[in-house]
Design an enzyme around this catalytic site. Structure first.
Site, PDB file in Angstrom:
ATOM      1  N   SER A   1       0.987  -1.144  -0.024  1.00 29.02           N
ATOM      2  CA  SER A   1      -0.107   0.066  -0.064  1.00 29.02           C
ATOM      3  C   SER A   1       0.731   1.260  -0.084  1.00 29.02           C
ATOM      4  CB  SER A   1      -0.982  -0.316   1.111  1.00 29.02           C
ATOM      5  OG  SER A   1      -2.163   0.844   0.993  1.00 29.02           O
TER       6      SER A   1
ATOM      7  N   ASP B   1     -10.227  -5.036  -4.442  1.00 23.07           N
ATOM      8  CA  ASP B   1      -9.584  -4.247  -3.373  1.00 23.07           C
ATOM      9  C   ASP B   1     -10.925  -3.096  -2.497  1.00 23.07           C
ATOM     10  OD1 ASP B   1      -8.026  -2.438  -1.738  1.00 23.07           O
ATOM     11  OD2 ASP B   1      -6.366  -3.359  -2.253  1.00 23.07           O
TER      12      ASP B   1
ATOM     13  N   HIS C   1      -7.675  -6.230   0.600  1.00 21.98           N
ATOM     14  CA  HIS C   1      -6.255  -5.290   0.602  1.00 21.98           C
ATOM     15  C   HIS C   1      -5.111  -5.925   1.121  1.00 21.98           C
ATOM     16  CE1 HIS C   1      -4.622  -1.343   0.033  1.00 21.98           C
ATOM     17  NE2 HIS C   1      -4.141  -1.249   1.163  1.00 21.98           N
TER      18      HIS C   1
END
Length: 225
Positions: free
Chosen positions: A115, A178, A205
């Site tokens: 991320s 996601d 995620h």
């Protein structure tokens, strides 16, 4: 604010297997990575884990501690995982110097970024050579989120050519479902970097306590003992 952390007690109840988006192409890619020639000097190689924002205490978040332990025990190379400064906002002007100076990112380092950590890894590779990138849930825009704008990664175009040229390899994991990042974001990163893309339908995620698929590109690129 988007946060990329679920502490372990929650992760342990959220683990579920991914469903490949395109099984045949993913199999081909896995086969390719399994036979990819190792290009790193084992004696100098290290893996550096760059977490998502909001991940503190880092040892209790997601798959990070699992990966550190597994890389060191099974692959036999150092795997660096440290508390990041500014963990909630993950600002570029704080994270990149820390990654370079405190974590020791260099040409022998494989950066595994999740991320916000994936964006940090990409921006670092704009400025210096690294051994390779493993990007998990990467994006290329701030998604209209104010705190992501503040982080600073998205305030200028990405120099995809320079990033790719500074990396020995780029492997990318994306979640087509996601909850935070639309899949077209991952597709843009893939197109820009010509990454080896592994897409799966998960809806989490990659916020889980273990992510075994990360080991394949690492095994493929780290020379055996």
């Amino acid at each position: 604010q988007l946060s990329s952390c679920i502490a372990l007690p929650t992760c342990l109840t959220s683990v579920r297997p991914s469903t490949p988006l395109a099984l045949s192409s993913n199999k081909q890619l896995y086969n390719h990575m399994a036979t990819a020639p190792a290009s790193l000097d084992r004696s100098k190689t290290k893996v550096i884990i760059l977490p998502g924002n909001g991940c503190t205490p880092i040892m209790r978040c997601n798959w990070y501690a699992w990966l550190q332990k597994t890389v060191e025990s099974e692959l036999g190379v150092p795997c660096i995982l440290k508390e990041m400064p500014d963990p909630m906002l993950a600002r570029e002007n704080i994270w990149l110097p820390f990654i370079r100076d405190e974590l020791g990112a260099d040409v022998n380092s494989i950066l595994v970024g999740h991320s916000s950590g994936a964006e940090a890894a990409m921006r670092l590779a704009e400025t210096q050579r690294v051994g390779g990138l493993v990007l998990v849930a990467a994006c290329h825009t701030d998604l209209g989120v104010e705190t992501e704008t503040i982080a600073g990664y998205y305030n200028r175009p990405w120099d995809w050519e320079r990033i790719r040229g500074n990396c020995g390899f780029v492997v990318q994991f994306a979640d087509t479902d996601d909850p935070f990042i639309p899949f077209h974001e991952a597709q843009t990163v893939h197109s820009g970097l010509s990454s080896e893309l592994l897409a799966s339908t998960r809806g989490d995620h990659f916020m889980v306590s273990a992510l075994p698929e990360l080991l394949l590109p690492l095994r493929a690129r780290i020379p055996p003992a």
